[in-house]
Design an enzyme around this catalytic site. Structure first.
Site, short mmCIF file in Angstrom:
data_model
loop_
_atom_site.label_atom_id
_atom_site.label_comp_id
_atom_site.label_asym_id
_atom_site.label_seq_id
_atom_site.Cartn_x
_atom_site.Cartn_y
_atom_site.Cartn_z
N LYS A 163 -7.12 -7.35 1.95
CA LYS A 163 -7.03 -8.50 3.02
C LYS A 163 -7.91 -8.46 4.17
O LYS A 163 -8.70 -9.39 4.46
CB LYS A 163 -5.52 -8.79 3.36
CG LYS A 163 -5.16 -10.02 4.12
CD LYS A 163 -3.59 -9.95 4.59
CE LYS A 163 -3.38 -9.66 5.63
NZ LYS A 163 -2.01 -9.96 6.35
N ASP A 167 -3.39 -13.95 2.41
CA ASP A 167 -2.26 -13.68 3.46
C ASP A 167 -0.95 -14.46 2.93
O ASP A 167 -1.14 -15.31 1.99
CB ASP A 167 -2.85 -13.91 4.76
CG ASP A 167 -2.93 -15.68 4.80
OD1 ASP A 167 -2.67 -16.15 3.94
OD2 ASP A 167 -3.00 -15.94 6.14
#
Ligand code: SF4
Length: 218
Positions: free
Chosen positions: A125, A143
Site C-alpha cells: 500500500k 486502502d
C-alpha cells in the site's frame, strides 16, 4: 459481469470521478518531500490522514530529515507519534527505514516496488502510494476506501478484502497510468458519498454503475 464489462464500467467510473474531483491530491500533506511521504504513509495505518497531518508537523519540526530521524531517540519519536496508534512499531519502523534509506539508498527513495518493500514497515500500500505520488508511476493504493467502493461497484465480490488480490484485479481492469489519481479521488468519494456506513446512494453520481445499488451479485 464479464471482465470486459467490468473494465468498461471502471473506465466510466474513472471518467466521472475525474469530473467530480478535478484535483487529485494526496490527503497526506508531505510538502513534496518523498521521505516525509514514506514516514506519513507508515503513520497512517489505522489512523486518519487528518491526525497524521497534525502529528507530522511536530515530528518533522523535531526531525526534519531522514538523517535526523535515523539518529533520533526512539522514545522521543514514540512520544510524538503516540496519537497515531501502534506507536512503538511505527516509531521503530520509521527510524529503521530512515537509516536504511541512508545506508542502502544514499538517502534517495527507491523508484522500484521491490526495493521499496525492503524498507521496514513498507508494504504494497505504501509502496504504491510512493510510486504513484513521487515517481508518477502507475499504482493502485488499496486502502479501505478503494477496497470497499470497488467491491460495491462490482469489480469483485463485496466480501473480498485481500488487498493484494484486489490490487491485481484492478490492475487487470484499468489503464494503470490512471491508477494513482483514481485512488486519491476514491478517497474523497468514500469520505463524502460512499461512506462505509450509510452510503448516500440516493445522491450518488455513480449509482447507475453500482452493483451494490442495483442489487447485482457475483
Ligand atoms: S450507489 Fe451507493 S454504494 Fe454505490 S457507489 Fe454510490 S454511494 Fe456507493
Amino acid at each position: 459481469m464479464t471482465k470486459k464489462e467490468k473494465a468498461k464500467r471502471l473506465e466510466a467510473v474513472i471518467d466521472r470521478l475525474e469530473t467530480l474531483y478535478p484535483e487529485s491530491e494526496c490527503a497526506l500533506n508531505y510538502k513534496g518531500d518523498p521521505w516525509k511521504l514514506l514516514v506519513m504513509g507508515r503513520l497512517s495505518a489505522q489512523c486518519t490522514d487528518a491526525r497524521v497531518n497534525i502529528v507530522s508537523e511536530e515530528l518533522f519540526s523535531r526531525f526534519p530529515t531522514a538523517y535526523d530521524m535515523a539518529e533520533g531517540d526512539l522514545s522521543e519519536i514514540e512520544e510524538i507519534i503516540k496519537p497515531c496508534g501502534l506507536y512503538r512499531m511505527k516509531a521503530d519502523n520509521i527510524k529503521a527505514a530512515s537509516q536504511m534509506l541512508i545506508d542502502r539508498f544514499s538517502g534517495v527513495l527507491p523508484s522500484e516496488m521491490e526495493q521499496l518493500l525492503k524498507l521496514p514497515g513498507v508494504g504494497r500500500k505504501i509502496a504504491n502510494l510512493l510510486l504513484g505520488d513521487v515517481y508518477g508511476k502507475g499504482a493502485i493504493v488499496c486502502d479501505t476506501h478503494c477496497i470497499r467502493i470497488c467491491g460495491r461497484l462490482g469489480m469483485y465480490p463485496e466480501t473480498l478484502r485481500d488487498p493484494y488480490k484486489i490490487e491485481m484485479i484492478l490492475r487487470s481492469l484499468m489503464d494503470i497510468e490512471k491508477g494513482s489519481d483514481f485512488c486519491h479521488r476514491i478517497v474523497n468519494f468514500g469520505r463524502e458519498i460512499c461512506l462505509a456506513r450509510g452510503p448516500k446512494c440516493d445522491v450518488c453520481p455513480l449509482s447507475d454503475l453500482c452493483s451494490h445499488k442495483k442489487g447485482e451479485r457475483e
